[in-house]
Design a protein around this motif. Structure first.
Motif, mmCIF file in Angstrom:
data_model
loop_
_atom_site.group_PDB
_atom_site.id
_atom_site.type_symbol
_atom_site.label_atom_id
_atom_site.label_comp_id
_atom_site.label_asym_id
_atom_site.label_seq_id
_atom_site.Cartn_x
_atom_site.Cartn_y
_atom_site.Cartn_z
ATOM 1 N N MET A 126 1.185 13.328 15.011
ATOM 2 C CA MET A 126 2.216 11.886 15.190
ATOM 3 C C MET A 126 1.823 10.908 15.650
ATOM 4 O O MET A 126 1.603 9.770 15.198
ATOM 5 C CB MET A 126 3.811 12.517 15.205
ATOM 6 C CG MET A 126 4.756 11.748 14.775
ATOM 7 S SD MET A 126 6.317 12.472 14.650
ATOM 8 C CE MET A 126 6.894 11.924 16.539
ATOM 9 N N VAL A 127 1.488 10.875 17.011
ATOM 10 C CA VAL A 127 1.125 10.001 17.666
ATOM 11 C C VAL A 127 -0.238 9.519 17.921
ATOM 12 O O VAL A 127 -0.764 8.570 18.321
ATOM 13 C CB VAL A 127 1.989 10.042 19.250
ATOM 14 C CG1 VAL A 127 3.327 9.999 19.097
ATOM 15 C CG2 VAL A 127 1.255 11.070 19.986
ATOM 16 N N PRO A 131 -1.732 7.296 13.466
ATOM 17 C CA PRO A 131 -2.074 5.890 13.778
ATOM 18 C C PRO A 131 -3.745 5.672 13.412
ATOM 19 O O PRO A 131 -4.076 4.807 12.708
ATOM 20 C CB PRO A 131 -1.623 5.379 14.802
ATOM 21 C CG PRO A 131 -0.816 6.412 15.760
ATOM 22 C CD PRO A 131 -1.070 7.773 14.603
ATOM 23 N N GLN A 134 -4.116 5.698 9.844
ATOM 24 C CA GLN A 134 -3.802 4.593 9.116
ATOM 25 C C GLN A 134 -4.737 3.264 9.320
ATOM 26 O O GLN A 134 -4.890 2.581 8.471
ATOM 27 C CB GLN A 134 -2.533 4.059 9.477
ATOM 28 C CG GLN A 134 -1.505 3.543 8.858
ATOM 29 C CD GLN A 134 -0.176 2.989 9.269
ATOM 30 O OE1 GLN A 134 0.174 3.560 10.302
ATOM 31 N NE2 GLN A 134 0.430 2.286 8.402
ATOM 32 N N ASP A 138 -6.973 2.039 6.424
ATOM 33 C CA ASP A 138 -5.870 1.184 5.886
ATOM 34 C C ASP A 138 -4.994 1.603 5.081
ATOM 35 O O ASP A 138 -4.801 0.929 3.956
ATOM 36 C CB ASP A 138 -6.675 -0.267 5.575
ATOM 37 C CG ASP A 138 -5.792 -1.525 5.520
ATOM 38 O OD1 ASP A 138 -4.669 -1.585 6.067
ATOM 39 O OD2 ASP A 138 -6.085 -2.071 4.402
ATOM 40 N N LEU A 139 -4.211 2.473 5.348
ATOM 41 C CA LEU A 139 -3.462 3.244 4.456
ATOM 42 C C LEU A 139 -2.005 2.771 5.057
ATOM 43 O O LEU A 139 -1.778 2.261 5.690
ATOM 44 C CB LEU A 139 -3.292 4.880 4.862
ATOM 45 C CG LEU A 139 -4.747 5.463 4.754
ATOM 46 C CD1 LEU A 139 -4.371 6.826 5.279
ATOM 47 C CD2 LEU A 139 -5.131 5.550 3.206
ATOM 48 N N PRO A 140 -0.990 2.916 3.853
ATOM 49 C CA PRO A 140 0.270 2.489 3.944
ATOM 50 C C PRO A 140 0.885 3.380 4.909
ATOM 51 O O PRO A 140 1.835 3.058 5.707
ATOM 52 C CB PRO A 140 0.872 2.518 2.607
ATOM 53 C CG PRO A 140 -0.148 2.592 1.607
ATOM 54 C CD PRO A 140 -1.242 3.092 2.489
ATOM 55 N N THR A 141 0.569 4.692 4.934
ATOM 56 C CA THR A 141 1.134 5.720 6.012
ATOM 57 C C THR A 141 0.253 6.634 6.563
ATOM 58 O O THR A 141 -0.603 6.928 5.797
ATOM 59 C CB THR A 141 2.345 6.297 5.587
ATOM 60 O OG1 THR A 141 2.828 7.386 6.573
ATOM 61 C CG2 THR A 141 2.007 7.195 4.165
ATOM 62 N N GLY A 142 0.301 6.957 7.861
ATOM 63 C CA GLY A 142 -0.641 8.203 8.315
ATOM 64 C C GLY A 142 0.121 9.488 8.394
ATOM 65 O O GLY A 142 -0.786 10.326 8.711
ATOM 66 N N LEU A 143 1.620 9.413 7.873
ATOM 67 C CA LEU A 143 2.127 10.778 7.934
ATOM 68 C C LEU A 143 1.881 11.031 6.666
ATOM 69 O O LEU A 143 2.661 10.946 5.630
ATOM 70 C CB LEU A 143 3.709 10.647 8.181
ATOM 71 C CG LEU A 143 3.904 10.032 9.733
ATOM 72 C CD1 LEU A 143 5.425 10.075 9.881
ATOM 73 C CD2 LEU A 143 3.399 11.014 10.723
ATOM 74 N N GLY A 225 5.602 13.739 6.513
ATOM 75 C CA GLY A 225 6.140 12.466 5.815
ATOM 76 C C GLY A 225 7.541 12.613 5.434
ATOM 77 O O GLY A 225 8.358 12.008 5.572
ATOM 78 N N GLU A 232 0.894 11.399 -5.523
ATOM 79 C CA GLU A 232 -0.339 11.120 -6.250
ATOM 80 C C GLU A 232 -1.650 11.017 -5.831
ATOM 81 O O GLU A 232 -2.436 11.096 -6.415
ATOM 82 C CB GLU A 232 0.257 9.900 -6.947
ATOM 83 C CG GLU A 232 1.460 9.933 -7.893
ATOM 84 C CD GLU A 232 2.193 8.438 -8.041
ATOM 85 O OE1 GLU A 232 1.946 7.535 -7.346
ATOM 86 O OE2 GLU A 232 3.077 8.512 -8.919
ATOM 87 N N ASP A 236 -0.366 10.436 0.097
ATOM 88 C CA ASP A 236 0.816 10.442 0.105
ATOM 89 C C ASP A 236 1.691 11.439 1.057
ATOM 90 O O ASP A 236 1.154 12.466 1.525
ATOM 91 C CB ASP A 236 1.143 10.678 -1.401
ATOM 92 C CG ASP A 236 1.221 9.417 -2.366
ATOM 93 O OD1 ASP A 236 0.774 8.435 -1.917
ATOM 94 O OD2 ASP A 236 1.215 9.634 -3.484
ATOM 95 N N SER A 237 2.836 11.015 1.159
ATOM 96 C CA SER A 237 3.668 12.060 1.974
ATOM 97 C C SER A 237 4.018 13.041 0.993
ATOM 98 O O SER A 237 4.288 12.807 -0.046
ATOM 99 C CB SER A 237 4.933 11.237 2.529
ATOM 100 O OG SER A 237 4.528 10.213 3.345
#
Lengths: 295, 273
Positions: A126-127, A131, A134, A138-143, A225, A232, A236-237
């Protein structure tokens, strides 16, 4: 007390202890089914397993766990793609190639890896990993699926590695000696003789590693996430089944529909791991080496 | 043979002894909402420092879990960030429990984004559409051309229910929303992610995230108490019947000037000035 009765007594005491674990398992399965099955009076089995919408708390509630099943299967498969080569190859190195001193160090490090609590690994994902993933891509989310799979792979490697290692050790010395006597190189011996003989044990290791990954809860709760939608892409989470059960059980009203749906999800999860274990059992029985004469 | 029996008896005695110790040591058990958790944690630390020998054990799990624990008699106090539900009162009555509510603080639910996000505020409708998955890009609400990552709390959290109550009004949160299991995880995720939006109780807002104005009103102690800020709510501790003994003393401490000082220090709104 004569020696004979003493022997008998010990036998029965041990039998009793063995019985306790069977009994405990039986009771757990019984209550799992007793709490979970009533949901199917309200929702058909088909709608439950193939339903695409999981809205357990809205009105009316929707209990479709297909996205959760997909989530579980996807993270398990991707983590196996990473963990199987790493686990099996490290086992081959440890069992066949490494010098004694390196072997000891590697073995204890892998054992240490098995001892790391899953919540610590989840926190790390998570920590640190989230990050990093991400920012790097350059992703919308790292989870996401990749993050969860990497960490599940780390957890499955010790299982796969140590069981494969045992399988490799069990290959009779004669095979190796015969192979060398025929002029085979070390590489040829490993790939053509040792691995084929240990294949059933290695397959068991892989399957047990996968069932470890599919049942793992803390990691997927923390880093997958938690989106209850069919992913997709690999970034994705997802919301694997154990994460859903752990996150929602606290709220679910006792013996309400949501509570029963979560237990039913538990039944699905239990069936999946049971199938994995049966396959592992079957494979190791069927391809068991009996005596050193058979290959 | 005798030595085996002795060993068995010894282990049984050991188990009973340690179990007994555990019961004796926990004179007060508190469970529930992760929103109320930081207040309770800080309060019990200073309470235990002032009253030597009192043992209080605290755990989270969500508001539903807190009330369930109260009903199951596994906790003396159930923390909750929402009012107890009708079904829960009925279930409690069946088990002979009479939940009594104590308001110990006010909280404001605050939408948060990453500090790098240009958006300063949103309306209730915009928030609802974002959470329903109908607005999916920040440029639609005056931000950069970036996808919106919706982060929500899992359904066992009182914070989720308050959000549902204030914003969603029974509309469904998009299944693409991420569900995180604690307010701390939400703040970490939003602080690291410029695509993200989420919501937390006032006490969890820190410098790593940016609080959004709602309908043009910024959340503060004043606007929350006056209800000018639309998303404000009470935080509760539930007890079985009127509290007695240690439970009563602890709740009285929380409501005292010292206790409310802690509430303020943790970032929530005190019940008295």
């Amino acid at each position: 007390m004569s020696r004979h009765t003493k022997e008998k007594l010990i036998k029965y005491v041990l039998f009793l202890f063995a019985l306790v674990s069977v009994l405990v398992l039986g009771l757990i399965v019984f209550s799992l089914f007793r709490e979970g099955l009533p949901i199917f009076k309200k929702v058909s089995l088909y709608d439950f397993i193939f339903g695409l919408e999981w809205y357990p708390t809205s009105d009316p509630p929707l209990f479709g766990i297909f996205p959760l099943i997909v989530g579980s299967v996807v993270v398990t498969l991707i983590s196996s793609l990473m963990a199987v080569p790493l686990g099996v190859l490290s086992a081959i190195y440890i069992a066949e190639i490494a010098p004694a001193s390196v072997k000891e160090i590697l073995k204890s490090i892998i054992e240490l890896l098995a001892g790391i609590p899953s919540v610590v690994l989840g926190f790390f994902g998570m920590v640190v990993i989230a990050p990093w993933l991400q920012n790097t891509f350059d992703l919308p989310t790292g989870l996401n699926i990749i993050n969860a799979s990497v960490i599940l792979a780390v957890m499955a490697i010790p299982t796969i590695s140590s069981i494969s290692e045992d399988a490799l050790y069990a290959v009779p010395r004669e095979f190796k000696e015969a192979s060398y006597a025929l002029g085979a190189t070390k590489f040829e011996t490993i790939t053509r003789v040792i691995i084929p003989s240990a294949l059933s044990g290695i397959s068991t290791a892989v399957i047990l590693g996968m069932s470890r990954a599919i049942g793992e809860t803390m990691v997927v709760l923390m880093v997958a996430g938690g989106s209850a939608a069919i992913p997709e892409s690999l970034f994705d989470s997802v919301r694997p089944m154990p994460a859903s059960i752990a996150a929602e059980m606290g709220e679910a009203p006792y013996r309400g529909l949501h509570y029963q749906a979560l237990f039913a999800t538990g039944i699905v999860l239990f069936s999946l791991t049971l199938i994995f274990n049966l396959i592992a059992d079957y494979v190791s029985e069927k391809y068991r080496q009996s005596g050193s004469a058979t290959l | 043979m005798n030595s085996i029996i002795k060993k068995i008896i010894f282990s049984i005695a050991l188990v009973i002894f340690t179990a007994g110790l555990a019961i004796a040591a926990d004179s007060l058990v508190i469970k529930g909402s992760t929103t109320v958790l930081p207040i309770t944690q800080a309060a019990l630390e200073s309470y235990m420092k002032a009253n030597k020998g009192v043992q209080i054990s605290l755990s989270g799990g969500g508001s539903g879990e807190g009330i369930k624990a109260l009903i199951d008699k596994t906790a003396d106090i159930g923390n909750s960030s929402r009012e107890i539900k009708k079904e829960e009162i009925e279930l409690a009555a069946v088990k002979g429990i009479k939940p009594v509510a104590h308001v110990i603080a006010y909280d404001a639910l605050i939408p948060i984004v990453n500090p790098r996000n240009k958006v300063k505020g949103l309306s209730t409708d915009q928030l609802s559409l974002i959470y329903q998955g109908k607005i999916t890009n920040w440029k639609e609400v005056g931000g950069d051309d970036l996808k919106i990552i919706v982060i929500s709390r899992d359904s066992s959290s009182g914070t989720f229910e308050s959000w549902d109550h204030f914003v969603m009004k029974k509309a469904k949160v998009t299944p693409r929303a991420q569900m995180l299991a604690s307010s701390g995880a939400v703040v970490t995720a939003v602080g690291n992610n410029r695509y993200a939006i989420s919501y937390v109780g006032m006490g969890y807002v820190n410098k790593s995230v940016k609080a959004l104005e709602v309908n043009g009103v910024a959340a503060s102690a004043q606007t929350a108490l006056s209800k000018q800020y639309p998303f404000s709510r009470e935080l509760y501790m539930y007890t079985n019947g009127e509290p007695k003994g240690e439970v009563a003393r602890f709740i009285a401490f929380l409501k005292s000037a010292a206790g409310q000082g802690i509430v303020k220090k943790e970032g929530f709104v005190p019940i008295r000035k």
